[in-house]
Design a protein around this motif. Structure first.
Motif, PDB file in Angstrom:
ATOM      1  N   MET A 162       0.842  -1.202   0.000  1.00  0.00           N
ATOM      2  CA  MET A 162       0.000   0.000   0.000  1.00  0.00           C
ATOM      3  C   MET A 162       0.879   1.255   0.000  1.00  0.00           C
ATOM      4  N   LEU A 163       0.721   2.115  -1.005  1.00  0.00           N
ATOM      5  CA  LEU A 163       1.491   3.361  -1.060  1.00  0.00           C
ATOM      6  C   LEU A 163       0.807   4.415  -0.187  1.00  0.00           C
ATOM      7  N   ARG A 164       1.591   4.953   0.775  1.00  0.00           N
ATOM      8  CA  ARG A 164       1.011   5.930   1.708  1.00  0.00           C
ATOM      9  C   ARG A 164       1.361   7.348   1.245  1.00  0.00           C
ATOM     10  N   ILE A 165       0.314   8.108   0.922  1.00  0.00           N
ATOM     11  CA  ILE A 165       0.520   9.428   0.310  1.00  0.00           C
ATOM     12  C   ILE A 165       0.250  10.546   1.316  1.00  0.00           C
ATOM     13  N   GLY A 166       1.144  11.548   1.311  1.00  0.00           N
ATOM     14  CA  GLY A 166       0.924  12.775   2.090  1.00  0.00           C
ATOM     15  C   GLY A 166       0.497  13.850   1.096  1.00  0.00           C
ATOM     16  N   PHE A 167      -0.550  14.579   1.424  1.00  0.00           N
ATOM     17  CA  PHE A 167      -1.153  15.485   0.450  1.00  0.00           C
ATOM     18  C   PHE A 167      -1.044  16.941   0.911  1.00  0.00           C
ATOM     19  N   ILE A 168      -0.452  17.796   0.077  1.00  0.00           N
ATOM     20  CA  ILE A 168      -0.378  19.230   0.403  1.00  0.00           C
ATOM     21  C   ILE A 168      -1.282  19.988  -0.569  1.00  0.00           C
ATOM     22  N   GLY A 169      -2.301  20.645  -0.035  1.00  0.00           N
ATOM     23  CA  GLY A 169      -3.230  21.404  -0.896  1.00  0.00           C
ATOM     24  C   GLY A 169      -4.548  20.670  -1.023  1.00  0.00           C
ATOM     25  N   THR A 170      -5.519  21.103  -0.224  1.00  0.00           N
ATOM     26  CA  THR A 170      -6.805  20.387  -0.218  1.00  0.00           C
ATOM     27  C   THR A 170      -7.947  21.275  -0.741  1.00  0.00           C
ATOM     28  N   GLY A 171      -7.627  22.122  -1.734  1.00  0.00           N
ATOM     29  CA  GLY A 171      -8.680  22.885  -2.418  1.00  0.00           C
ATOM     30  C   GLY A 171      -9.398  21.966  -3.397  1.00  0.00           C
ATOM     31  N   GLY A 172     -10.069  22.561  -4.398  1.00  0.00           N
ATOM     32  CA  GLY A 172     -10.885  21.786  -5.338  1.00  0.00           C
ATOM     33  C   GLY A 172     -10.110  20.661  -6.022  1.00  0.00           C
ATOM     34  N   MET A 173      -8.925  20.981  -6.556  1.00  0.00           N
ATOM     35  CA  MET A 173      -8.164  19.963  -7.293  1.00  0.00           C
ATOM     36  C   MET A 173      -7.647  18.884  -6.347  1.00  0.00           C
ATOM     37  N   GLY A 174      -7.153  19.331  -5.175  1.00  0.00           N
ATOM     38  CA  GLY A 174      -6.640  18.381  -4.188  1.00  0.00           C
ATOM     39  C   GLY A 174      -7.732  17.413  -3.756  1.00  0.00           C
ATOM     40  N   THR A 211      -3.256   4.944  -0.443  1.00  0.00           N
ATOM     41  CA  THR A 211      -4.143   5.599   0.511  1.00  0.00           C
ATOM     42  C   THR A 211      -3.537   6.934   0.934  1.00  0.00           C
ATOM     43  N   VAL A 212      -4.393   7.856   1.396  1.00  0.00           N
ATOM     44  CA  VAL A 212      -3.890   9.151   1.862  1.00  0.00           C
ATOM     45  C   VAL A 212      -3.778   9.079   3.379  1.00  0.00           C
ATOM     46  N   VAL A 213      -2.549   9.320   3.908  1.00  0.00           N
ATOM     47  CA  VAL A 213      -2.363   9.193   5.359  1.00  0.00           C
ATOM     48  C   VAL A 213      -2.247  10.535   6.069  1.00  0.00           C
ATOM     49  N   ALA A 214      -1.885  11.589   5.306  1.00  0.00           N
ATOM     50  CA  ALA A 214      -1.700  12.891   5.955  1.00  0.00           C
ATOM     51  C   ALA A 214      -2.064  13.993   4.976  1.00  0.00           C
ATOM     52  N   VAL A 215      -2.625  15.086   5.501  1.00  0.00           N
ATOM     53  CA  VAL A 215      -2.960  16.216   4.629  1.00  0.00           C
ATOM     54  C   VAL A 215      -2.561  17.535   5.289  1.00  0.00           C
ATOM     55  N   ASN A 216      -2.318  18.517   4.419  1.00  0.00           N
ATOM     56  CA  ASN A 216      -1.981  19.865   4.880  1.00  0.00           C
ATOM     57  C   ASN A 216      -2.581  20.867   3.897  1.00  0.00           C
ATOM     58  N   ASP A 217      -2.966  22.020   4.407  1.00  0.00           N
ATOM     59  CA  ASP A 217      -3.388  23.111   3.512  1.00  0.00           C
ATOM     60  C   ASP A 217      -3.229  24.423   4.279  1.00  0.00           C
TER      61      ASP A 217
END
Ligand code: ISE
Length: 339
Positions: free
Chosen positions: A1-13, A28-34
């Motif tokens: 399982m690839l664990r993704i950290g996501f920066i930018g949770t607007g419309g596209m994110g 899967t997405v494990v962490a987010v920031n915006d």
């Protein structure tokens, strides 16, 4: 399982996150920031990830295998370089940077890392109609390409976002600069750009030049005309026609039921790029995730981001000077030639 950290949770994110969680079993997405903490907290709660207030801490987090960046354009460069320096795979939405120099700094970081870690979000390369158009051109059916006409119209800027005159090229037409290279293939490069504007639409707001027209010439003599229209007001509309010396080939309009009613024969024009390119976004993610898992990134590279950004820089100069601007590019580093 690839664990993704996501920066930018607007419309596209959010669109990317929904696609990962609902259609891609291997990630899967494990962490987010915006920058907007409230939205990021909400998105984190919805997808079962944790919110991390510091984007650089998210990049370094041990349980983040790969980073996706869909934040505000001017932040892309810093986050991409930080992810590369942390040895993480990174998917960065377009534009890779607002300036060619920024893209060069990213290429330098990646070359220092010694292997490709970054992919740019030029999702049109994953669209089945653009892929088919490319095949038709490569097959020689329409002969050698002479002219490309393309239109890029937005209903209005997303979420009422503030836009500037430069962003027609840096934020939107970069798609065209990339996809026309993808369509033509081979060793053709851009040699000059001109940007002109008609009188502005009454609806785009004080100071904004909308629409904008760009004329490009390539090293083999192909001429490309592009229209970017932020406030076309009727839908999200992307068109492309390639004229060859034996015939022409065009991107088909997305298919919708045709309704004849009230004296009209009509079909829908979708309002957003997320709808228009939904399948392309999913394919893009699937192929990126598979390539990360295989340890070999094959999608659009930092060099592709650099080329698009150098054309955007020439457009800016043309808008300010009214001249046809030669497109200056550094030599493609060997590192990016073999990929
Ligand atoms: C937006 O940021 C996108 O990436 C869309 O694909 C593009 O069509 C739109 O013009 C941009 O603002």
């Amino acid at each position: 399982m690839l664990r993704i950290g996501f920066i930018g949770t607007g419309g596209m994110g959010q669109h990317h996150i929904e696609n990962i969680m609902s259609t891609i079993p291997g990630a899967t997405v494990v962490a987010v920031n915006d920058a907007n903490e409230q939205v990021a907290q909400q998105v984190a709660a919805n997808c079962g990830a944790r919110y991390i207030a510091d984007p650089y801490a998210l990049i370094r987090a041990e349980d983040v295998d790969a980073v996706m960046i869909a934040s505000w354009d001017p932040t892309h460069e810093g986050f991409s370089i930080a992810a590369i320096e942390a040895g993480k795979y990174v998917f960065c939405e377009k534009p890779l940077s607002d300036t060619p120099e920024g893209c060069q700094r990213i290429m330098e970081a990646e070359m220092k890392a010694g292997k490709r870690l970054l992919q740019v979000g030029f999702m049109r390369r994953y669209d089945k109609d653009y892929r088919e158009l490319r095949e038709v051109i490569a097959s020689g059916t329409i002969g050698i390409p002479l002219v490309i006409h393309a239109t890029h119209r937005n209903l209005a800027p997303a979420g009422g976002a503030e836009i500037t005159n430069d962003m027609a090229a840096t934020n939107s037409l970069v798609h065209e600069f990339d996809v026309t290279r993808f369509l033509i293939g081979g060793n053709d490069t851009y040699v000059s750009a001109q940007l002109v504007t008609p009188r502005p639409s009454r609806f785009c707001g004080e100071g904004l030049l909308d629409p904008q027209l760009v004329y490009l010439e390539t090293s083999s003599g192909i001429r490309i005309d592009l229209e970017m229209y932020w406030y076309c007001r009727y839908g999200y509309d992307i068109q492309c026609e390639v004229v060859g010396d034996l015939g022409t080939a065009s991107l088909p309009a997305p298919s919708h039921t045709v309704v004849r009613c009230d004296g009209k024969n009509a079909f829908k024009v979708v309002p957003t790029w997320q709808e228009r390119f939904h399948e392309a976004y999913v394919t893009e993610l699937r192929e990126w995730i598979a390539s990360v898992q295989a340890g070999k990134i094959v999608g659009p590279s930092a060099w592709d981001g650099y080329v698009a950004s150098s054309v955007a820089a020439a457009c800016r100069q043309s808008r300010l000077t009214g001249e046809i601007i030669p497109i200056e590019q550094v030599q493609c580093p060997e590192f990016y030639q073999s990929i």
